[in-house]
Design a protein around this motif. Structure first.
Motif, short mmCIF file in Angstrom:
data_model
loop_
_atom_site.label_atom_id
_atom_site.label_comp_id
_atom_site.label_asym_id
_atom_site.label_seq_id
_atom_site.Cartn_x
_atom_site.Cartn_y
_atom_site.Cartn_z
N VAL A 200 0.82 -1.22 0.00
CA VAL A 200 0.00 0.00 0.00
C VAL A 200 0.86 1.27 0.00
O VAL A 200 0.36 2.36 0.27
CB VAL A 200 -0.97 0.01 1.21
N GLY B 264 -6.17 9.64 3.39
CA GLY B 264 -5.85 8.58 2.45
C GLY B 264 -4.79 7.63 2.99
O GLY B 264 -4.87 6.41 2.79
N GLN C 143 -6.34 5.24 5.51
CA GLN C 143 -7.08 4.15 4.86
C GLN C 143 -6.13 3.11 4.30
O GLN C 143 -6.41 1.91 4.32
CB GLN C 143 -8.00 4.67 3.76
N ARG C 144 -4.97 3.54 3.80
CA ARG C 144 -3.97 2.59 3.31
C ARG C 144 -3.47 1.69 4.44
O ARG C 144 -3.28 0.49 4.25
CB ARG C 144 -2.80 3.34 2.68
N ILE D 175 -6.08 -0.84 5.25
CA ILE D 175 -6.05 -1.91 4.26
C ILE D 175 -4.86 -2.84 4.51
O ILE D 175 -4.98 -4.06 4.41
CB ILE D 175 -5.99 -1.32 2.84
N THR E 274 -13.97 4.78 0.87
CA THR E 274 -13.43 5.93 0.14
C THR E 274 -14.27 7.19 0.31
O THR E 274 -13.92 8.24 -0.23
CB THR E 274 -13.34 5.61 -1.38
N ARG F 150 -9.34 8.96 -3.35
CA ARG F 150 -10.22 7.86 -3.75
C ARG F 150 -9.59 7.06 -4.89
O ARG F 150 -9.58 5.83 -4.88
CB ARG F 150 -11.59 8.39 -4.19
N GLU G 279 -6.42 6.80 -5.74
CA GLU G 279 -5.24 6.06 -5.29
C GLU G 279 -5.64 4.81 -4.50
O GLU G 279 -5.05 3.74 -4.66
CB GLU G 279 -4.35 6.95 -4.44
N LEU G 280 -6.66 4.95 -3.66
CA LEU G 280 -7.09 3.82 -2.84
C LEU G 280 -7.72 2.73 -3.71
O LEU G 280 -7.44 1.54 -3.51
CB LEU G 280 -8.10 4.29 -1.79
N THR H 101 -5.02 0.89 -5.44
CA THR H 101 -4.33 0.00 -4.50
C THR H 101 -5.10 -1.30 -4.31
O THR H 101 -4.52 -2.39 -4.36
CB THR H 101 -4.14 0.70 -3.14
#
Length: 280
Positions: free
Chosen positions: A129, A145, A148-149, A152, A169, A177, A179-180, A183
């Motif tokens: 990530v 962001g 959130q990574r 994950i 997201t 959003r 980028e996520l 990923t």
């Protein structure tokens, strides 16, 4: 049925015993192994309740839930949860570690993973990530962001067969959003994971193999994204915006361009326009 990793069969659920209309009213659908399934609908349609039932966070009043061929019960719920990684809307609610690497390692410690393997999994997950260089940072000091990574990474470190994104997201800006989503797409391809995404975001929906539309506690429809987007203005009543290409096609029709479709992929629309303009 071997291609089905999740099945919900005639599920009924109420948050209160005296609740007249169930939150979920006899819903049935399945998730195929390795697919990306989006679940959409207005707030209160039952979509988040459905995925919490899959993970055993809630218990159905009636019906059956099968995860990877096993009927979900009180006896196997903890084993089932090890097959599912959950990422919620607000990552701050999931953080428990003082540093990023501590947080990713938390669930691995709980299952008694040997230290060398734990460190290897944490490093690998953070690299996937693009958060390895932040491993010693405090989670509170990260951007939305980045948080959130990390969430994950904590999920994929457990090597689940299924990852569920519950509006993961929705609190991010457009760049975050994108980028996520990229990923998740990369991780899905590498590990062959099944992805379930609860979302209002058209970019997420467009990546799906199939889309389940929830409405008033029932399954309104199941289709692929192109079939869904072709429903035009009706999408507004389902909790989605109108896709960009649909809006463009609508305006082009007003200008007397002929389209049989209400939705095309951007590249398809570009090619169609070249064809139409070359005839003028």
């Amino acid at each position: 049925m071997a291609d089905r990793i999740i099945e919900l069969r005639n599920i009924v659920f109420r948050y209160e015993e005296n609740q007249e209309i169930p939150t979920l009213n006899d819903i049935t659908f399945h998730v195929k192994r390795g697919e990306w399934l989006s679940i959409i609908g207005h707030n209160g349609s039952g979509k988040s309740t459905a995925v919490r039932l899959m993970d055993g966070l809630l218990e159905a009043e009636s019906g059956q839930i099968l995860i990877d061929g096993q009927i979900l019960t009180d006896n196997n719920v903890w084993d089932i949860r090890r097959k599912i990684g959950m990422v919620f809307q607000n990552p701050d609610n999931q953080f428990v570690g003082a540093t990023v690497e501590d947080d990713v390692a938390f669930s691995l410690e709980n299952i008694g993973l040997p230290l060398p393997e734990m460190k290897a999994r944490v490093n690998e997950a953070l690299q996937h990530v693009d958060m390895f260089e932040f491993k010693t940072r405090e989670p509170a000091r990260l951007s939305g962001g980045q948080k959130q990574r990390v969430a994950i990474a904590g999920a994929i470190a457990m090597r689940p067969k299924i990852i569920i994104l519950d509006e993961a997201t929705s609190m991010l800006d457009p760049e975050g959003r994108f980028e996520l989503i990229a990923t998740i797409q990369k991780i899905r391809e590498q590990y062959g994971m099944t992805v379930i995404s609860i979302t209002h975001d058209l970019d997420e929906v467009s990546l799906s193999d199939r889309v389940v539309v929830m409405k008033k506690g029932q399954v309104e429809s199941i289709s692929n994204p192109q079939e869904l987007f072709s429903r035009g203005d009706e999408l507004l009543s389902l909790g989605l915006d109108i896709p960009f290409t649909s809006a463009v096609i609508k305006e082009l029709k007003k200008a007397h361009f002929i389209f049989d479709e209400n939705y095309l992929l951007e590249k398809e629309l570009e090619n169609r326009l070249w064809t139409l303009l070359s005839k003028k």
